[in-house]
Write an enzyme that holds these catalytic residues in place. Structure first.
Site, short mmCIF file in Angstrom:
data_model
loop_
_atom_site.label_atom_id
_atom_site.label_comp_id
_atom_site.label_asym_id
_atom_site.label_seq_id
_atom_site.Cartn_x
_atom_site.Cartn_y
_atom_site.Cartn_z
N HIS A 69 0.83 -1.22 0.00
CA HIS A 69 0.00 0.00 0.00
C HIS A 69 0.85 1.26 0.00
O HIS A 69 1.88 1.34 0.67
CB HIS A 69 -1.03 -0.02 1.12
CG HIS A 69 -0.53 0.09 2.53
ND1 HIS A 69 -0.33 1.30 3.15
CD2 HIS A 69 -0.22 -0.85 3.46
CE1 HIS A 69 0.06 1.09 4.40
NE2 HIS A 69 0.15 -0.20 4.62
N ASP A 180 5.87 2.38 6.61
CA ASP A 180 4.63 1.60 6.47
C ASP A 180 3.77 2.32 5.45
O ASP A 180 3.14 3.32 5.78
CB ASP A 180 3.94 1.51 7.83
CG ASP A 180 2.56 0.86 7.77
OD1 ASP A 180 2.18 0.37 6.71
OD2 ASP A 180 1.86 0.88 8.81
N GLU A 212 -5.27 1.49 2.35
CA GLU A 212 -5.12 0.30 3.19
C GLU A 212 -5.43 0.66 4.63
O GLU A 212 -6.12 -0.06 5.35
CB GLU A 212 -3.69 -0.27 3.07
CG GLU A 212 -3.50 -1.63 3.74
CD GLU A 212 -3.10 -1.56 5.22
OE1 GLU A 212 -3.11 -2.60 5.87
OE2 GLU A 212 -2.79 -0.46 5.73
N GLU A 213 -4.89 1.80 5.05
CA GLU A 213 -5.00 2.19 6.46
C GLU A 213 -6.43 2.53 6.87
O GLU A 213 -6.75 2.57 8.04
CB GLU A 213 -4.08 3.39 6.75
CG GLU A 213 -2.59 3.13 6.53
CD GLU A 213 -1.96 2.27 7.61
OE1 GLU A 213 -2.67 1.87 8.56
OE2 GLU A 213 -0.75 1.97 7.49
N ASP A 235 3.53 -6.15 3.69
CA ASP A 235 3.28 -5.06 4.63
C ASP A 235 4.31 -5.15 5.75
O ASP A 235 5.09 -6.11 5.82
CB ASP A 235 1.85 -5.12 5.18
CG ASP A 235 1.31 -3.73 5.54
OD1 ASP A 235 2.13 -2.83 5.84
OD2 ASP A 235 0.09 -3.55 5.51
N HIS A 316 3.93 3.23 13.05
CA HIS A 316 2.99 4.35 13.11
C HIS A 316 3.55 5.54 13.89
O HIS A 316 2.86 6.18 14.69
CB HIS A 316 1.63 3.91 13.66
CG HIS A 316 0.83 3.17 12.62
ND1 HIS A 316 -0.53 3.01 12.69
CD2 HIS A 316 1.20 2.56 11.47
CE1 HIS A 316 -0.95 2.34 11.62
NE2 HIS A 316 0.09 2.04 10.88
ZN LIG Z 1 0.76 -1.03 6.47
#
Ligand SMILES: [Zn+2]
Length: 358
Positions: A69, A180, A212-213, A235, A316
């Site tokens: 993603h 990410d 995706e998130e 991922d 994150h």
């Molecule tokens: Zn991810």
């Protein structure tokens, strides 16, 4: 010679939170231009780069989908008061780490404003305030402009992203925002590069998925559009660090095992890693993996799907930390696996004595 670090820097320093992926898609389309024969975009904005088989038989080439993603976590403008911008979370931003961060406000007419998340000086905090994390009401962006200028150029709903340069740590480690999942997007690019020096009998559909998130949306729409025979989602996964029981950073990609993943496809990937002596790690995932693998597996009539996780520390946050060697290894493994796919491969995924319906 393909420089994966330079490519990754370009990707992670670009902006593209969930639903606002246009800038990162443009960069990726350019980076994939010479590596793919055709580029498509699904209705939601996922970028699909098609690399056609270099060897074809009588039957049409089968299709493998690689999905990573390209969206990142971010924020949205929620209110503007006296020129100060109040934000809300767009997917999984961690409010604990946002004070004093540098950000980019993506305003009207393509205007971008560098900003900072303001922090009340510690001298002025009460003991109780010092003990708790900032709430979203306390994370306020200052772009330095007078209130009237801010009102002119920034509206409610405009996206805000972290804005930090990629940092090279020691020992092949790199830290950045949006690792990410752009580290995995870089894996896909590196894999396309490896494949440009190899022959392969299957068509390769490289996908930078969107949103995706926010719910695996781009994986779902692009899988419907491509209708691949098999898919591999990529991922990030938790790497070991104080307070986190995870996989080894630098220990190779993590092959996920569980009901979201096709057991025979997963086994084939393991055999390939063994054949070429590429280090991988194992992880049991007992249900929904929370990754694009989930949406792809249940697209159409069910698509045999596998999942590789790239070990990542500080997930994150604006300092997500990966190991370049894991990125290079995964790319090489994927390319070797794709080159090994032949016309009979789908037979090897049969459930007991029954063929997979294709
Ligand atoms: Zn991810």
């Amino acid at each position: 010679m393909f420089d994966v670090k330079a490519h990754l820097k370009k990707l992670v320093e670009a902006h593209g939170p969930s639903g606002y992926e246009t800038p990162i898609r443009a960069i990726l389309a350019e980076e994939w231009r010479d590596l793919t024969d055709e580029q498509l975009v699904d209705g939601l904005g996922s970028l699909i780069g098609v690399k056609k088989a270099t060897r074809t038989g009588d039957a049409p080439a089968r299709k493998i989908m690689l999905a990573a993603h390209m969206d990142e976590i971010g924020m949205l403008v929620r209110d503007i008061v006296d020129g100060f911008i109040y934000v809300t979370r767009l997917s999984g931003v961690d409010n604990r780490v946002m004070l004093s961060q540098t950000v980019m406000v993506h305003g009207r007419a393509g205007k971008q404003f560098p900003g900072i998340v303001a922090a009340v000086p510690p001298h002025l905090l009460t003991e109780a305030q010092r003990q708790k994390y900032p709430t979203w009401d306390e994370l306020i962006v200052d772009v330095g402009l007078p209130a009237a200028e801010v009102e002119k150029w920034v509206r409610i709903g405009d996206p805000v992203t972290c804005d930090v340069p990629m940092l090279e740590l020691m020992g092949n480690k790199i830290a950045a925002k949006a690792m990410d999942d752009r580290a995995c997007v870089a894996i896909v690019t590196a894999c396309l590069n490896e494949l440009s020096k190899m022959h392969h009998r299957w068509d390769v559909y490289a996908v930078g998925t969107v949103q995706e998130e926010t719910g695996l949306f781009g994986a779902s729409t692009s899988a419907e559009m491509i209708n691949p025979d098999i898919a591999i989602a990529l991922d990030v996964g938790f790497a070991k660090q104080p307070g986190v029981e995870g996989d080894e950073l630098g220990g190779g990609p993590v092959l996920a095992i569980g009901p979201n993943l096709h057991p025979k496809l997963t086994e084939k990937l393991r055999e390939c890693a063994k054949r070429y002596d590429i280090k991988i790690q194992d992880e049991a995932l007992s249900g929904h993996t929370g990754t694009d693998a989930w949406a792809i597996q249940i697209a159409r009539n069910g698509i045999p799907t596998a999942l590789f996780s790239l070990p990542l520390r500080n997930m994150h946050s604006p300092v997500e930390t990966a190991d370049l060697r894991d990125i290079e290894r995964t790319a090489r493994l994927l390319a070797l696996f794709i080159a090994s796919l032949d016309d009979d491969f789908m037979d090897s995924l049969a459930w007991d004595d029954l063929k997979v319906k294709t």
